[in-house]
Write a protein that holds these residues in place. Sequence first.
Motif, PDB file in Angstrom:
ATOM      1  N   CYS A  24      55.506  41.063  44.105  1.00 26.73           N
ATOM      2  CA  CYS A  24      54.187  40.459  43.849  1.00 26.73           C
ATOM      3  C   CYS A  24      53.770  39.536  44.994  1.00 26.73           C
ATOM      4  O   CYS A  24      52.600  39.529  45.404  1.00 26.73           O
ATOM      5  CB  CYS A  24      54.219  39.690  42.530  1.00 26.73           C
ATOM      6  SG  CYS A  24      54.325  40.748  41.071  1.00 26.73           S
ATOM      7  N   VAL A  25      54.740  38.767  45.514  1.00 27.62           N
ATOM      8  CA  VAL A  25      54.422  37.870  46.646  1.00 27.62           C
ATOM      9  C   VAL A  25      54.034  38.687  47.873  1.00 27.62           C
ATOM     10  O   VAL A  25      53.065  38.368  48.578  1.00 27.62           O
ATOM     11  CB  VAL A  25      55.636  36.963  46.947  1.00 27.62           C
ATOM     12  CG1 VAL A  25      55.426  36.206  48.260  1.00 27.62           C
ATOM     13  CG2 VAL A  25      55.852  35.989  45.802  1.00 27.62           C
ATOM     14  N   LEU A  26      54.773  39.768  48.133  1.00 25.03           N
ATOM     15  CA  LEU A  26      54.459  40.614  49.290  1.00 25.03           C
ATOM     16  C   LEU A  26      53.082  41.258  49.139  1.00 25.03           C
ATOM     17  O   LEU A  26      52.302  41.306  50.122  1.00 25.03           O
ATOM     18  CB  LEU A  26      55.540  41.690  49.440  1.00 25.03           C
ATOM     19  CG  LEU A  26      55.356  42.659  50.611  1.00 25.03           C
ATOM     20  CD1 LEU A  26      55.366  41.903  51.934  1.00 25.03           C
ATOM     21  CD2 LEU A  26      56.436  43.732  50.598  1.00 25.03           C
ATOM     22  N   ILE A  27      52.787  41.755  47.958  1.00 27.97           N
ATOM     23  CA  ILE A  27      51.463  42.353  47.724  1.00 27.97           C
ATOM     24  C   ILE A  27      50.368  41.321  47.943  1.00 27.97           C
ATOM     25  O   ILE A  27      49.326  41.609  48.575  1.00 27.97           O
ATOM     26  CB  ILE A  27      51.403  42.923  46.295  1.00 27.97           C
ATOM     27  CG1 ILE A  27      52.277  44.175  46.185  1.00 27.97           C
ATOM     28  CG2 ILE A  27      49.958  43.260  45.901  1.00 27.97           C
ATOM     29  CD1 ILE A  27      52.411  44.693  44.764  1.00 27.97           C
ATOM     30  N   LEU A  28      50.607  40.091  47.457  1.00 31.93           N
ATOM     31  CA  LEU A  28      49.597  39.042  47.613  1.00 31.93           C
ATOM     32  C   LEU A  28      49.398  38.692  49.087  1.00 31.93           C
ATOM     33  O   LEU A  28      48.252  38.504  49.550  1.00 31.93           O
ATOM     34  CB  LEU A  28      50.035  37.804  46.825  1.00 31.93           C
ATOM     35  CG  LEU A  28      49.040  36.640  46.794  1.00 31.93           C
ATOM     36  CD1 LEU A  28      47.720  37.082  46.157  1.00 31.93           C
ATOM     37  CD2 LEU A  28      49.620  35.463  46.033  1.00 31.93           C
ATOM     38  N   GLY A  33      46.059  39.077  53.831  1.00 35.39           N
ATOM     39  CA  GLY A  33      45.943  39.377  55.257  1.00 35.39           C
ATOM     40  C   GLY A  33      44.846  40.389  55.540  1.00 35.39           C
ATOM     41  O   GLY A  33      44.060  40.224  56.483  1.00 35.39           O
ATOM     42  N   ILE A  34      44.783  41.442  54.726  1.00 36.19           N
ATOM     43  CA  ILE A  34      43.725  42.444  54.910  1.00 36.19           C
ATOM     44  C   ILE A  34      42.366  41.815  54.662  1.00 36.19           C
ATOM     45  O   ILE A  34      41.381  42.101  55.373  1.00 36.19           O
ATOM     46  CB  ILE A  34      43.969  43.632  53.965  1.00 36.19           C
ATOM     47  CG1 ILE A  34      45.246  44.365  54.363  1.00 36.19           C
ATOM     48  CG2 ILE A  34      42.779  44.595  53.982  1.00 36.19           C
ATOM     49  CD1 ILE A  34      45.660  45.453  53.391  1.00 36.19           C
ATOM     50  N   ILE A 153      34.845  40.928  43.541  1.00 41.06           N
ATOM     51  CA  ILE A 153      35.335  41.320  42.215  1.00 41.06           C
ATOM     52  C   ILE A 153      36.212  42.572  42.314  1.00 41.06           C
ATOM     53  O   ILE A 153      37.282  42.649  41.732  1.00 41.06           O
ATOM     54  CB  ILE A 153      34.152  41.559  41.261  1.00 41.06           C
ATOM     55  CG1 ILE A 153      33.416  40.229  41.005  1.00 41.06           C
ATOM     56  CG2 ILE A 153      34.633  42.175  39.955  1.00 41.06           C
ATOM     57  CD1 ILE A 153      32.187  40.373  40.140  1.00 41.06           C
ATOM     58  N   CYS A 154      35.720  43.550  43.093  1.00 43.80           N
ATOM     59  CA  CYS A 154      36.487  44.788  43.253  1.00 43.80           C
ATOM     60  C   CYS A 154      37.830  44.532  43.927  1.00 43.80           C
ATOM     61  O   CYS A 154      38.853  45.135  43.554  1.00 43.80           O
ATOM     62  CB  CYS A 154      35.685  45.799  44.077  1.00 43.80           C
ATOM     63  SG  CYS A 154      34.189  46.391  43.243  1.00 43.80           S
ATOM     64  N   TYR A 155      37.850  43.613  44.898  1.00 40.90           N
ATOM     65  CA  TYR A 155      39.086  43.342  45.619  1.00 40.90           C
ATOM     66  C   TYR A 155      40.095  42.613  44.732  1.00 40.90           C
ATOM     67  O   TYR A 155      41.304  42.851  44.811  1.00 40.90           O
ATOM     68  CB  TYR A 155      38.778  42.519  46.873  1.00 40.90           C
ATOM     69  CG  TYR A 155      39.814  42.653  47.963  1.00 40.90           C
ATOM     70  CD1 TYR A 155      40.180  43.897  48.456  1.00 40.90           C
ATOM     71  CD2 TYR A 155      40.448  41.529  48.487  1.00 40.90           C
ATOM     72  CE1 TYR A 155      41.137  44.029  49.453  1.00 40.90           C
ATOM     73  CE2 TYR A 155      41.407  41.640  49.482  1.00 40.90           C
ATOM     74  CZ  TYR A 155      41.750  42.899  49.954  1.00 40.90           C
ATOM     75  OH  TYR A 155      42.698  43.029  50.930  1.00 40.90           O
ATOM     76  N   ILE A 156      39.593  41.745  43.868  1.00 40.90           N
ATOM     77  CA  ILE A 156      40.488  41.056  42.914  1.00 40.90           C
ATOM     78  C   ILE A 156      41.042  42.048  41.896  1.00 40.90           C
ATOM     79  O   ILE A 156      42.219  42.000  41.527  1.00 40.90           O
ATOM     80  CB  ILE A 156      39.735  39.914  42.211  1.00 40.90           C
ATOM     81  CG1 ILE A 156      39.431  38.788  43.219  1.00 40.90           C
ATOM     82  CG2 ILE A 156      40.540  39.376  41.034  1.00 40.90           C
ATOM     83  CD1 ILE A 156      38.576  37.670  42.670  1.00 40.90           C
ATOM     84  N   ILE A 157      40.201  42.990  41.460  1.00 38.14           N
ATOM     85  CA  ILE A 157      40.674  44.031  40.531  1.00 38.14           C
ATOM     86  C   ILE A 157      41.756  44.883  41.193  1.00 38.14           C
ATOM     87  O   ILE A 157      42.756  45.251  40.573  1.00 38.14           O
ATOM     88  CB  ILE A 157      39.496  44.904  40.067  1.00 38.14           C
ATOM     89  CG1 ILE A 157      38.553  44.075  39.170  1.00 38.14           C
ATOM     90  CG2 ILE A 157      39.994  46.136  39.318  1.00 38.14           C
ATOM     91  CD1 ILE A 157      37.291  44.812  38.763  1.00 38.14           C
ATOM     92  N   LEU A 159      43.826  43.862  43.512  1.00 34.12           N
ATOM     93  CA  LEU A 159      45.043  43.053  43.533  1.00 34.12           C
ATOM     94  C   LEU A 159      45.755  43.117  42.182  1.00 34.12           C
ATOM     95  O   LEU A 159      46.987  43.308  42.126  1.00 34.12           O
ATOM     96  CB  LEU A 159      44.690  41.604  43.882  1.00 34.12           C
ATOM     97  CG  LEU A 159      45.842  40.595  43.783  1.00 34.12           C
ATOM     98  CD1 LEU A 159      46.923  40.931  44.804  1.00 34.12           C
ATOM     99  CD2 LEU A 159      45.324  39.167  43.965  1.00 34.12           C
ATOM    100  N   ALA A 160      44.996  42.966  41.105  1.00 32.96           N
ATOM    101  CA  ALA A 160      45.599  43.012  39.769  1.00 32.96           C
ATOM    102  C   ALA A 160      46.235  44.383  39.500  1.00 32.96           C
ATOM    103  O   ALA A 160      47.332  44.474  38.950  1.00 32.96           O
ATOM    104  CB  ALA A 160      44.540  42.706  38.715  1.00 32.96           C
ATOM    105  N   ALA A 161      45.545  45.451  39.934  1.00 32.97           N
ATOM    106  CA  ALA A 161      46.075  46.798  39.719  1.00 32.97           C
ATOM    107  C   ALA A 161      47.373  47.002  40.495  1.00 32.97           C
ATOM    108  O   ALA A 161      48.331  47.604  39.990  1.00 32.97           O
ATOM    109  CB  ALA A 161      45.038  47.844  40.127  1.00 32.97           C
ATOM    110  N   LEU A 162      47.416  46.501  41.754  1.00 34.01           N
ATOM    111  CA  LEU A 162      48.635  46.641  42.548  1.00 34.01           C
ATOM    112  C   LEU A 162      49.806  45.891  41.919  1.00 34.01           C
ATOM    113  O   LEU A 162      50.938  46.400  41.868  1.00 34.01           O
ATOM    114  CB  LEU A 162      48.385  46.136  43.976  1.00 34.01           C
ATOM    115  CG  LEU A 162      47.456  46.999  44.841  1.00 34.01           C
ATOM    116  CD1 LEU A 162      47.165  46.301  46.166  1.00 34.01           C
ATOM    117  CD2 LEU A 162      48.086  48.373  45.092  1.00 34.01           C
ATOM    118  N   ILE A 163      49.546  44.675  41.440  1.00 30.25           N
ATOM    119  CA  ILE A 163      50.621  43.881  40.827  1.00 30.25           C
ATOM    120  C   ILE A 163      51.113  44.544  39.543  1.00 30.25           C
ATOM    121  O   ILE A 163      52.319  44.658  39.309  1.00 30.25           O
ATOM    122  CB  ILE A 163      50.131  42.442  40.560  1.00 30.25           C
ATOM    123  CG1 ILE A 163      49.936  41.707  41.896  1.00 30.25           C
ATOM    124  CG2 ILE A 163      51.105  41.695  39.659  1.00 30.25           C
ATOM    125  CD1 ILE A 163      49.371  40.306  41.753  1.00 30.25           C
TER     126      ILE A 163
END
Length: 450
Positions: A24-28, A33-34, A153-157, A159-163
Amino acid sequence: MEKRKLTSIRRVLLRYLLLCGGGCVLILVLWWGIFMQLIAGGFLLPAVASAQACANAREAVAAMTADTFDAAQIGDLCRWAVVQNDMVLQTNMTDRQLKIALNTFHGGSGNFGAMQYHYTVKMADGSFCLLQYDYAVPYADPALRRTLPDFQICYIILLAALIVGWLAWCTHRTVRAFAAETARLNRAVDAIAARRPETVDPAEANMREFAATLQALQTMGRALTDSLQTQWRLEQQHTEQIAALTHDLKTPLTVIQGNADLLAEDALTDAQKMQIDAILRGADRARQYLAALRTVGAPPAPKTHLESHALVGKLAETARALCAPTGVEFVLDEQWQGSLFAVESDLIRAAENLLDNAVRHTPRGGKVTILVTKNSNYFILRVTDTGPGFTAEALAKAGEMLYTDAARGDAAHQGLGLYFARRVAEFHGGFLCLSNTPGACAELALPICE
């Protein structure tokens, strides 16, 4: 063979937590960074761009009037509404955005949850221009802002999907590891149930606790198999004893019946004839019992309907024949008559076993009683005597196959009578109950046929 290094459940769970947290930390970090690269590359504008656009528009709007208002001088990152005398003259806001702006204009709390901020600018003619912006990261290209959904909003979604996806994968991987271990346990249990404990291999386990459990199951399975084999050998010995007993009884029975037949040919008194007849009936019954002993492990014959009065009559004849030679008084107390659904031959044989036990252990001058009654929905045949009664050990173990009471010292007693009586009672859905009153009391209970 080299000893395998096993892991523990604690280590598996700790690894699971580290994978989940670290992933989760790496994904965040990658997500952030992106996100910053998109801003640095000019694809997105920083969040302060909208605030800066509204701040720049304040000076230009302050010099305008409601009639000379020029929307072209306000950047497209900033929304506006011209209000005069509490009337909205013109705006580029949606109904919801305008409602929020007016609420803030009249002293309301606005809508902080939506990250919307407002400026109220007084124009040259006393009118007001309400400026509104979102503290968000918009697309740099106005065409993208008009056509695509909000990027933030899409980018936060995303992030949630990746986690969630990462956590689901880690959980699935850990669950598979535990499922593989429990599957080995299930196979071990099945192997033990099939009496094949040698197929249980603790080396198959990858976790220390499961390996220990498999080892315990293997040990238990071997002990259980050994116990079952010992029990089977004992049952074989019991069967062989019964077969030997059946064979040995043939000779004395043949002698008894042959001599009784010879005596019956002599001139006898009526009393002597009755005694000889009793001996012959007993010998014939003994032959039937010997035949039944050969099938002691088989289920009883099919049940039939029979009247209790006829059954009790036959038992009374046997009881008198048993009691007369030993000087024991026989009493019949028949308090109930009705129908039974039972195997008559087995039921008579079970009852006669109870009678034989009672007569053999009742001293001369004593009394044996048959009580026939009904208790709830059960037919009760109770045989009592005035003998010494059962010992504590006999009360606990009588009815077991080949059990003999050492305290009575009866060599003729082979431990089959009460065993057979119990089997007959259980086959008919009833029970055999032993007690002292203070003499011995054996109660045979069978369900009544309604």
